[in-house]
Enzyme design. Sequence first.
Site, PDB file in Angstrom:
ATOM      1  N   CYS A 120      35.387  94.362  -2.694  1.00  0.00           N
ATOM      2  CA  CYS A 120      34.343  94.304  -2.298  1.00  0.00           C
ATOM      3  C   CYS A 120      33.283  93.622  -3.188  1.00  0.00           C
ATOM      4  O   CYS A 120      32.021  93.327  -2.777  1.00  0.00           O
ATOM      5  CB  CYS A 120      33.769  95.845  -2.342  1.00  0.00           C
ATOM      6  SG  CYS A 120      34.951  96.922  -1.539  1.00  0.00           S
ATOM      7  N   ARG A 236      20.422 100.594  12.599  1.00  0.00           N
ATOM      8  CA  ARG A 236      19.995 101.689  13.824  1.00  0.00           C
ATOM      9  C   ARG A 236      18.550 102.134  13.572  1.00  0.00           C
ATOM     10  O   ARG A 236      18.301 102.709  12.456  1.00  0.00           O
ATOM     11  CB  ARG A 236      20.868 102.725  13.757  1.00  0.00           C
ATOM     12  CG  ARG A 236      22.345 102.252  14.016  1.00  0.00           C
ATOM     13  CD  ARG A 236      23.178 103.174  14.097  1.00  0.00           C
ATOM     14  NE  ARG A 236      24.621 103.109  14.454  1.00  0.00           N
ATOM     15  CZ  ARG A 236      25.572 102.205  13.897  1.00  0.00           C
ATOM     16  NH1 ARG A 236      25.406 101.922  12.547  1.00  0.00           N
ATOM     17  NH2 ARG A 236      26.774 102.065  14.501  1.00  0.00           N
ATOM     18  N   SER A 263      29.148 103.314   4.610  1.00  0.00           N
ATOM     19  CA  SER A 263      28.938 101.644   4.939  1.00  0.00           C
ATOM     20  C   SER A 263      29.176 101.579   6.203  1.00  0.00           C
ATOM     21  O   SER A 263      30.415 101.515   6.597  1.00  0.00           O
ATOM     22  CB  SER A 263      29.194 100.672   3.908  1.00  0.00           C
ATOM     23  OG  SER A 263      30.538 100.831   3.542  1.00  0.00           O
ATOM     24  N   HIS A 364      28.366  96.471   5.572  1.00  0.00           N
ATOM     25  CA  HIS A 364      29.003  96.008   4.350  1.00  0.00           C
ATOM     26  C   HIS A 364      30.162  94.868   4.509  1.00  0.00           C
ATOM     27  O   HIS A 364      31.661  95.278   4.446  1.00  0.00           O
ATOM     28  CB  HIS A 364      29.638  97.112   3.484  1.00  0.00           C
ATOM     29  CG  HIS A 364      30.642  96.846   2.437  1.00  0.00           C
ATOM     30  ND1 HIS A 364      30.607  95.817   1.368  1.00  0.00           N
ATOM     31  CD2 HIS A 364      31.535  97.564   1.607  1.00  0.00           C
ATOM     32  CE1 HIS A 364      31.361  95.879   0.340  1.00  0.00           C
ATOM     33  NE2 HIS A 364      32.000  96.860   0.613  1.00  0.00           N
ATOM     34  N   CYS A 394      31.157  99.163  -6.349  1.00  0.00           N
ATOM     35  CA  CYS A 394      32.336  99.782  -6.584  1.00  0.00           C
ATOM     36  C   CYS A 394      33.368  98.755  -5.902  1.00  0.00           C
ATOM     37  O   CYS A 394      33.087  98.092  -5.057  1.00  0.00           O
ATOM     38  CB  CYS A 394      32.499 101.202  -6.219  1.00  0.00           C
ATOM     39  SG  CYS A 394      32.278 101.561  -4.413  1.00  0.00           S
ATOM     40  N   GLY A 396      37.509  98.235  -4.374  1.00  0.00           N
ATOM     41  CA  GLY A 396      38.711  98.864  -3.813  1.00  0.00           C
ATOM     42  C   GLY A 396      39.844  98.737  -4.792  1.00  0.00           C
ATOM     43  O   GLY A 396      39.856  97.712  -5.542  1.00  0.00           O
TER      44      GLY A 396
END
Length: 411
Positions: A120, A236, A263, A364, A394, A396
């Site tokens: 990430c 949305r 996300s 994301h 953060c 992974g």
Amino acid sequence: MFLRLIARRPAQGLARTYATQARGRSELLAKRPDDVVITFAKRTPLGRARKGQFADVPIDELLHALFKATFAEAKLDPASLEDICVGTCHPPSPLYVSRAAAIAAGVPAEVPISTVNRLCSSGLQSIATIANSVRAEQIGLGMAVGMESMTLHSRPTPQVVTAVSENAQAHDCVQSMGWTSEMVARAYNIPRQKQDEYALISHTRAEKAIKSGVFSGEILPVEIRGKVFSLDDTVRPGVTLESLAGLKPVFMEDGASTAGNSSGTGDGAALCIITTRARAEREGMEVLGKYVTSSFIGVEPRYMGIGPVAAIPKVLEKTGLQKEDVDVWEINEAFASQFAYCVEQLQVPIEKINPNGGSIALTHPLGMTGTRQVVTGLAELKRRGADILCTSMCIGSGMGGAAIFVNEARP
């Protein structure tokens, strides 16, 4: 020994060392010829995974379009680049397709390229890689890119042998990100309603930003197959607390992470052009901001999402900043569970964090996000006439990343 090493260091190198160890707000705002600066920072529109505008666009085609648009908009000769680093996670053979896209866009074959995968934070890692190369005088001008097509290349399931998975932390670090979200929620008592409330903030802010055209200044329109793409299609409209509450958990039957408070998956790319202040001024490039430093740190893999709580204090300590010195924060919203925990542990006013929404609303695209946060954050600082940006996410497998940037573009 330390004094002997300093004595051997050339004066220019010693000055550079001191310049890059600036501590405190006033020192960070000072301008020096050897500052590492960003002269161009843009992104493509974001596309919703599988249903969005880039659903059938391979990542090399998207990257090719972004390169071409960048050279035209920045009036940059591709031959002036000395290195390109692309942060991305899951496309197969990413170096091959990235280099092919660059060459097809006009980058001479003599310009090298690399790819980096820190999940990430891959986009941020690409910025740090190029910035550090500039700082070390290995190159004078480079490009940092973050890209991902989660439509065409979703996260593959990591495979480890039994001897590895028998280690509890090793087992946890290859689990799905949704599972880690539920672990954070349970360990730190983040109830479903709180997660939905934080998610609503993201959706509401992003919808407002879309309607007011806030993102138009950071989006670089790209032409693909004769069509120009210039707007995000991921946000949305009309999300309410009631509509969020009606969604079912997606990772565990008795969990709290839903499609509305996690996300979104998406497609897109972003980039920054990086050089020294001296070169930017010599060649008439506009300085948008300054890269100061970044930090990466590991955390307990099971609680991957708490990474910013470890990475942010580390980068603040390195720079001598206090939390109050930061004007805008871009903290990635991987899941509302971990985002809520990070916001409340860091005790940063929510008004300063993701003022135009975050990944819960925007999506994301893994390799892109670390770069997009910088593009978005610098654009927001410019609108506000403010100075300091902290980005964080953060990562992974159980890590956190953070970085500090200084705005130099005024409204």
